[in-house]
Design a protein around this motif. Structure first.
Motif, short mmCIF file in Angstrom:
data_model
loop_
_atom_site.label_atom_id
_atom_site.label_comp_id
_atom_site.label_asym_id
_atom_site.label_seq_id
_atom_site.Cartn_x
_atom_site.Cartn_y
_atom_site.Cartn_z
N THR A 76 0.86 -1.21 0.02
CA THR A 76 0.27 0.16 -0.02
C THR A 76 0.86 1.08 -0.22
O THR A 76 1.98 1.25 0.13
N ASP B 138 -7.49 6.17 -0.04
CA ASP B 138 -6.07 5.96 0.00
C ASP B 138 -5.31 6.87 0.29
O ASP B 138 -5.63 8.10 -0.48
N ARG C 243 -7.65 1.40 0.81
CA ARG C 243 -8.19 0.54 -0.04
C ARG C 243 -8.14 1.60 -1.52
O ARG C 243 -8.34 2.74 -1.34
N ARG C 244 -8.25 0.89 -2.70
CA ARG C 244 -8.20 1.63 -3.87
C ARG C 244 -9.16 0.88 -4.93
O ARG C 244 -9.00 -0.52 -4.88
N SER C 245 -9.69 1.63 -5.65
CA SER C 245 -10.58 0.97 -6.75
C SER C 245 -10.00 1.55 -8.03
O SER C 245 -9.46 2.52 -8.12
N LYS D 256 -13.06 0.98 4.40
CA LYS D 256 -12.81 1.47 3.05
C LYS D 256 -11.44 2.04 3.12
O LYS D 256 -10.78 2.64 1.95
N ASP E 293 -15.74 3.41 -2.58
CA ASP E 293 -15.44 2.16 -2.37
C ASP E 293 -13.72 2.02 -1.65
O ASP E 293 -13.44 0.94 -1.30
N GLY E 294 -13.28 3.12 -1.79
CA GLY E 294 -11.75 3.18 -1.31
C GLY E 294 -11.34 4.61 -0.91
O GLY E 294 -11.60 5.57 -1.55
N PRO F 184 -6.09 -4.44 -0.74
CA PRO F 184 -6.68 -3.24 -0.77
C PRO F 184 -7.41 -2.83 -2.14
O PRO F 184 -8.01 -1.68 -2.16
N TYR F 185 -7.39 -3.63 -2.93
CA TYR F 185 -8.20 -3.30 -4.16
C TYR F 185 -9.47 -3.84 -4.28
O TYR F 185 -9.72 -5.04 -4.52
N GLN F 186 -10.56 -2.94 -4.05
CA GLN F 186 -12.01 -3.22 -4.05
C GLN F 186 -12.43 -3.67 -5.37
O GLN F 186 -12.44 -2.86 -6.29
#
Length: 252
Positions: free
Chosen positions: A52, A177, A214-216, A211, A174-175, A61-63
């Motif tokens: 991360t 970061d 995390r990243r999307s 959330k 959703d994320g 961490p990837y939604q």
């Protein structure tokens, strides 16, 4: 300490805390950040952790995109508490934008009609919650429907937003970061969310604690563009980041 011993210690730290930072590992292991980053890259390549911004975590961490029915069952009590607090921020004669997502639906359920309240929304489920109140004026954005989030997206909705300017935008993500910003799993929805931010004086993010870090796929904006975050728990490093950026936050 050799490579194997370092890797074992890093994995133990991840298992114990859920997350490790490069700086903490440098101090603990007495090695450079370059060495730690190589260690984390090796462990990620081996499928043992996920890198991360500034560290690593044991959970992905990837939604990824999920259906609205599936998401509505996750952290339902927490989302309700977040919605209850957010609803208190609405003022008489307010004009607000409500984005899509299950947290936004819980938020809509908690809204007590205020005098002269106007709501612009892309979310069909939000409209269905608010339509019960005769005193709330609702502007439903139009365009193609994204079924997984029960929401409208696309150019028609983006163009219509250009005709409005509201006091507040309430948005779910959703994320979150520290380095990448706030994100959602759909690129088109990210563009619409960005347009919503341009059409509101204040951006308020409603997000449960899962959330963070995390990243999307779709980036909405840098974290610095956010004015307030409401969550059930905010990691200390994000509290510090909010303080540095002048972002209000509420833990409820």
């Amino acid at each position: 300490m050799n490579n194997v011993e370092r890797h074992q210690l890093i994995l133990k730290q991840v298992q114990a805390n859920g997350h490790v930072s490069v700086l903490d590992l440098c101090e603990k292991l007495k090695v450079s950040s370059v060495t730690i980053r190589k260690d984390l890259q090796f462990l990620e390549d081996a499928g043992m952790l996920f890198r991360t911004h500034g560290g690593a975590t044991g959970s992905n961490p990837y939604q990824k995109d999920r259906t609205i029915n599936e998401k509505s069952q996750i952290n339902a009590d927490v989302k309700k508490r977040i919605g209850e607090y957010a609803a208190k921020l609405i003022e008489p004669n307010d004009s607000i934008i409500i984005a899509s997502g299950t947290t936004m639906q819980y938020f809509a359920q908690q809204i007590v009609p205020q005098q002269g309240l106007t709501v612009i929304t892309s979310a069909i489920n939000v409209t269905m919650e608010l339509i019960k109140h005769e005193s709330i004026d609702i502007i439903q954005l139009g365009g193609p429907v994204r079924k997984s989030s029960s929401s409208i997206m696309g150019r028609y909705a983006e163009d219509l937003l250009g005709d409005f300017f509201c006091s507040k935008l309430f948005i779910g993500v959703d994320g979150i970061d520290a380095g990448f910003g706030i994100t959602t799993t759909n690129a088109q929805e990210a563009l619409l969310n960005r347009k919503m931010m341009e059409s509101a004086h204040k951006t308020i993010v409603l997000a449960d604690s899962s959330k963070f870090d995390r990243r999307s796929l779709g980036k909405i904006a840098e974290l610095s563009k956010v004015d307030m975050i409401i969550s059930d728990n905010i990691p200390p490093k994000y509290q510090q980041l909010c303080d540095n950026l002048g972002i209000e936050y509420k833990i409820c």
